[in-house]
Design a protein around this motif. Structure first.
Motif, PDB file in Angstrom:
ATOM      1  N   PRO A   1      -3.454   0.136  -2.963  1.00  0.00           N
ATOM      2  CA  PRO A   1      -2.659  -1.022  -3.392  1.00  0.00           C
ATOM      3  C   PRO A   1      -1.912  -0.726  -4.691  1.00  0.00           C
ATOM      4  O   PRO A   1      -2.479  -0.169  -5.634  1.00  0.00           O
ATOM      5  CB  PRO A   1      -3.693  -2.119  -3.621  1.00  0.00           C
ATOM      6  CG  PRO A   1      -4.960  -1.636  -3.024  1.00  0.00           C
ATOM      7  CD  PRO A   1      -4.892  -0.152  -2.975  1.00  0.00           C
TER       8      PRO A   1
ATOM      9  N   GLY B   1      -2.188   4.090   1.378  1.00  0.00           N
ATOM     10  CA  GLY B   1      -3.416   3.320   1.511  1.00  0.00           C
ATOM     11  C   GLY B   1      -3.942   2.703   0.231  1.00  0.00           C
ATOM     12  O   GLY B   1      -4.934   1.988   0.255  1.00  0.00           O
TER      13      GLY B   1
ATOM     14  N   THR C   1      -6.969  -6.389   3.124  1.00  0.00           N
ATOM     15  CA  THR C   1      -6.936  -5.379   4.189  1.00  0.00           C
ATOM     16  C   THR C   1      -7.328  -4.026   3.623  1.00  0.00           C
ATOM     17  O   THR C   1      -8.144  -3.304   4.217  1.00  0.00           O
ATOM     18  CB  THR C   1      -5.549  -5.329   4.843  1.00  0.00           C
ATOM     19  OG1 THR C   1      -5.276  -6.606   5.434  1.00  0.00           O
ATOM     20  CG2 THR C   1      -5.472  -4.248   5.900  1.00  0.00           C
ATOM     21  N   SER C   2      -6.786  -3.684   2.470  1.00  0.00           N
ATOM     22  CA  SER C   2      -7.137  -2.415   1.829  1.00  0.00           C
ATOM     23  C   SER C   2      -8.627  -2.360   1.518  1.00  0.00           C
ATOM     24  O   SER C   2      -9.292  -1.350   1.789  1.00  0.00           O
ATOM     25  CB  SER C   2      -6.325  -2.258   0.543  1.00  0.00           C
ATOM     26  OG  SER C   2      -6.741  -1.123  -0.171  1.00  0.00           O
TER      27      SER C   2
ATOM     28  N   LEU D   1       0.841  -1.197   0.000  1.00  0.00           N
ATOM     29  CA  LEU D   1       0.000   0.000   0.000  1.00  0.00           C
ATOM     30  C   LEU D   1       0.875   1.245   0.000  1.00  0.00           C
ATOM     31  O   LEU D   1       1.816   1.341   0.795  1.00  0.00           O
ATOM     32  CB  LEU D   1      -0.900   0.015   1.233  1.00  0.00           C
ATOM     33  CG  LEU D   1      -1.823  -1.194   1.417  1.00  0.00           C
ATOM     34  CD1 LEU D   1      -2.610  -1.068   2.713  1.00  0.00           C
ATOM     35  CD2 LEU D   1      -2.747  -1.354   0.225  1.00  0.00           C
TER      36      LEU D   1
ATOM     37  N   ARG E   1     -10.733  -2.076   4.791  1.00  0.00           N
ATOM     38  CA  ARG E   1     -10.588  -0.749   5.407  1.00  0.00           C
ATOM     39  C   ARG E   1     -11.506   0.259   4.711  1.00  0.00           C
ATOM     40  O   ARG E   1     -12.109   1.101   5.358  1.00  0.00           O
ATOM     41  CB  ARG E   1      -9.146  -0.260   5.308  1.00  0.00           C
ATOM     42  CG  ARG E   1      -8.194  -0.876   6.296  1.00  0.00           C
ATOM     43  CD  ARG E   1      -6.788  -0.366   6.047  1.00  0.00           C
ATOM     44  NE  ARG E   1      -5.820  -0.907   6.985  1.00  0.00           N
ATOM     45  CZ  ARG E   1      -4.520  -0.731   6.861  1.00  0.00           C
ATOM     46  NH1 ARG E   1      -4.023  -0.035   5.829  1.00  0.00           N
ATOM     47  NH2 ARG E   1      -3.697  -1.246   7.757  1.00  0.00           N
TER      48      ARG E   1
END
Length: 164
Positions: A60, A58, A114-115, A55, A118
């Motif tokens: 990718p 934030g 995860t990105s 990231l 979030r």
């Protein structure tokens, strides 16, 4: 004579770093060979397999194609630096769902999921599959990875106190 190195200041996994990089060096190579952050893997080196996903602010990116010099002044997170509640839910759900086999692609999937979670805490299966289109796995068949993502989202929805 070797090419001149450039010092790049960036925040990597929450730490201010001065990263010496060669001209045209990829972020993947700089992370692996200069900072010894080996979670991101070099799979295809063409930006199509997702094993190198990290990231940047934030977002990718395929670190195999991303110029290391371009992270100057930015925040980089590798799989080693993903320690928040979302990342933990993804990691634990991947293990519980059997979504980890050979493990080569796993860091890229963990970073991407995860990105996604979030930004979008309750994605449906279609949204998860679209988010993972740039990540390849030769072992799992993807069903367990999607199941893990759905389980992580459910866990996060049911964890208002921050405990999983």
């Amino acid at each position: 004579m070797p090419p001149a190195m450039t010092d790049v200041a960036a925040t990597i996994n929450g730490r201010e770093e001065i990263l010496p990089v060669a001209p045209l060096e990829s972020l993947l190579d700089a992370l692996r060979h200069r900072l010894f952050l080996t979670g991101a893997k070099g799979g295809c080196h063409e930006g199509v397999c997702g094993a190198c996903t990290v990231l940047v602010d934030g977002v990718p990116v395929n670190s195999c194609l991303y110029p290391a010099e371009a992270v100057a002044g930015h925040h980089v997170e590798t799989v080693e630096g993903l320690t928040d509640l979302v990342a933990r839910a993804v990691q634990e759900s991947m293990v519980a769902a059997g979504a980890v086999q050979c493990g080569y692609c796993t860091p890229g999937f963990v970073v991407m999921l995860t990105s996604l979670l979030r930004a979008e805490p309750a994605p449906d299966e279609d949204r998860i599959r679209r988010a993972l289109m740039g990540n390849l796995c030769r072992c799992t068949g993807y069903a367990q990875i999607v199941d893990a993502a759905l389980a992580a989202a459910r866990r996060l929805q049911g964890a208002p106190d921050g405990n999983l």
